[in-house]
Design an enzyme around this catalytic site. Sequence first.
Site, mmCIF file in Angstrom:
data_model
loop_
_atom_site.group_PDB
_atom_site.id
_atom_site.type_symbol
_atom_site.label_atom_id
_atom_site.label_comp_id
_atom_site.label_asym_id
_atom_site.label_seq_id
_atom_site.Cartn_x
_atom_site.Cartn_y
_atom_site.Cartn_z
ATOM 1 N N THR A 134 -19.033 7.807 5.082
ATOM 2 C CA THR A 134 -20.127 7.965 4.129
ATOM 3 C C THR A 134 -21.434 8.307 4.823
ATOM 4 O O THR A 134 -22.266 9.037 4.287
ATOM 5 C CB THR A 134 -20.296 6.676 3.295
ATOM 6 O OG1 THR A 134 -19.105 6.447 2.542
ATOM 7 C CG2 THR A 134 -21.474 6.776 2.343
ATOM 8 N N THR A 177 -16.922 3.077 6.265
ATOM 9 C CA THR A 177 -16.828 1.619 6.123
ATOM 10 C C THR A 177 -15.440 1.121 5.723
ATOM 11 O O THR A 177 -15.090 -0.026 5.997
ATOM 12 C CB THR A 177 -17.840 1.112 5.086
ATOM 13 O OG1 THR A 177 -17.569 1.718 3.816
ATOM 14 C CG2 THR A 177 -19.260 1.446 5.515
ATOM 15 N N ASP A 178 -14.624 1.972 5.069
ATOM 16 C CA ASP A 178 -13.360 1.477 4.524
ATOM 17 C C ASP A 178 -12.445 0.894 5.593
ATOM 18 O O ASP A 178 -11.774 -0.117 5.369
ATOM 19 C CB ASP A 178 -12.634 2.587 3.768
ATOM 20 C CG ASP A 178 -13.260 2.862 2.406
ATOM 21 O OD1 ASP A 178 -14.103 2.052 1.973
ATOM 22 O OD2 ASP A 178 -12.915 3.883 1.784
ATOM 23 N N LYS A 228 -14.479 -6.102 5.832
ATOM 24 C CA LYS A 228 -15.231 -5.586 4.685
ATOM 25 C C LYS A 228 -14.905 -6.450 3.474
ATOM 26 O O LYS A 228 -13.755 -6.543 3.047
ATOM 27 C CB LYS A 228 -14.882 -4.120 4.414
ATOM 28 C CG LYS A 228 -15.762 -3.488 3.332
ATOM 29 C CD LYS A 228 -15.500 -1.997 3.162
ATOM 30 C CE LYS A 228 -16.439 -1.409 2.119
ATOM 31 N NZ LYS A 228 -16.212 0.041 1.902
ATOM 32 N N TYR A 243 1.708 -28.833 4.088
ATOM 33 C CA TYR A 243 2.637 -29.052 2.982
ATOM 34 C C TYR A 243 4.084 -28.987 3.473
ATOM 35 O O TYR A 243 4.397 -28.363 4.482
ATOM 36 C CB TYR A 243 2.421 -27.994 1.886
ATOM 37 C CG TYR A 243 1.098 -28.128 1.173
ATOM 38 C CD1 TYR A 243 0.917 -29.069 0.161
ATOM 39 C CD2 TYR A 243 0.019 -27.317 1.521
ATOM 40 C CE1 TYR A 243 -0.296 -29.188 -0.500
ATOM 41 C CE2 TYR A 243 -1.201 -27.429 0.870
ATOM 42 C CZ TYR A 243 -1.352 -28.364 -0.138
ATOM 43 O OH TYR A 243 -2.557 -28.491 -0.773
#
Length: 340
Positions: free
Chosen positions: A11, A85-86, A160, A279
């Site tokens: 971007t 950024t992805d 992110k 657990y």
Amino acid sequence: MRILVLTTGGTIAAVQKEDGLSISMTGEELMKLLPELSHFPHNFEVRNLFIKGSSNISPEDWIFMARSIIQMEHEFDAIVISHGTDTLAYSASALSFCLLDFQKPVVLTGSMVPPGFPFSDAGENLLSALCFASSLAERKRKGVSVAFSGRLIHGVRSSKVNSWKKKAFDSIDYPDLGSFADAKALLSNHTPGFDESLRGKFDLSLDKNVAFISIFPGLSPLYLDLAFQNKPKAVVLEGFGVGGILLTLFDSVKRILDSDIPVFVRTQVPYGGVDLPMYELGRKMLELGVASLNNMTKESIVPKLMLLAPHMSGNKLRETMLRNFCDDIFEFERKHSEME
């Protein structure tokens, strides 16, 4: 101070066209749109590695970036990478492992809003990355980090967490390495740990045949069986909470483990990590031979497995994956007071 800026698209390299944003800007074109960089006191050089959206950055691109950086180690004091950024956190983690032997700081950054657009964060983020890189180099601090929205985040702890807001990245269960305000970078006293005995572990080859399966209620065991047919080098199950896995999957998990394919568990929850012994079901998984990935991020798990897989398999891969290379596995104290 010699600083190199490597551009890869994203971007931060996008321009508006009739049919939407086009990621096509070169590094030289980008710098002309960022008046904020006039506040940086040092000269820097810009080189283009490639131009693509980060969704299309591949593991092979990680290797290309790492090789390019290594070749420039003696030319520059620090490296800054502009990136989409992805998958920025995946690249930051991959480079953290590939560059364990690299003695200079590497800082990744990007933007949520393209340069030249109203309220763009491109100039501020790139300026902060340059200032952080300069400060890290002055203090002789190595490692890969992410500069975004006024924060410096350790690469293998970055993730992110927001697809829209400018504060898109967070540091998962790990302190920030620095902050940025008023064109000044302030480094924290926390410095990442590096296991020096693991230097040279990665030779910049990879094997992408790893399976990553996110568990959901009602997930059919057939998903695991189909993954098993592909004979992956490892299987990662992303469970609930502190690592809960469906009881109906146990037989499939056992078949995978019996074939000497390690099975790891992480949590879908961003913070807190895995605690399988809490657990009964988790204890049964441990008895099967499933391994906990503690609080590793998804973005660090995937490249670490891919980079280890060409060199080892089975129990050796399991043992090495669970070793802490560069604070990718970070032990922190859980406090009941923090549950409120």
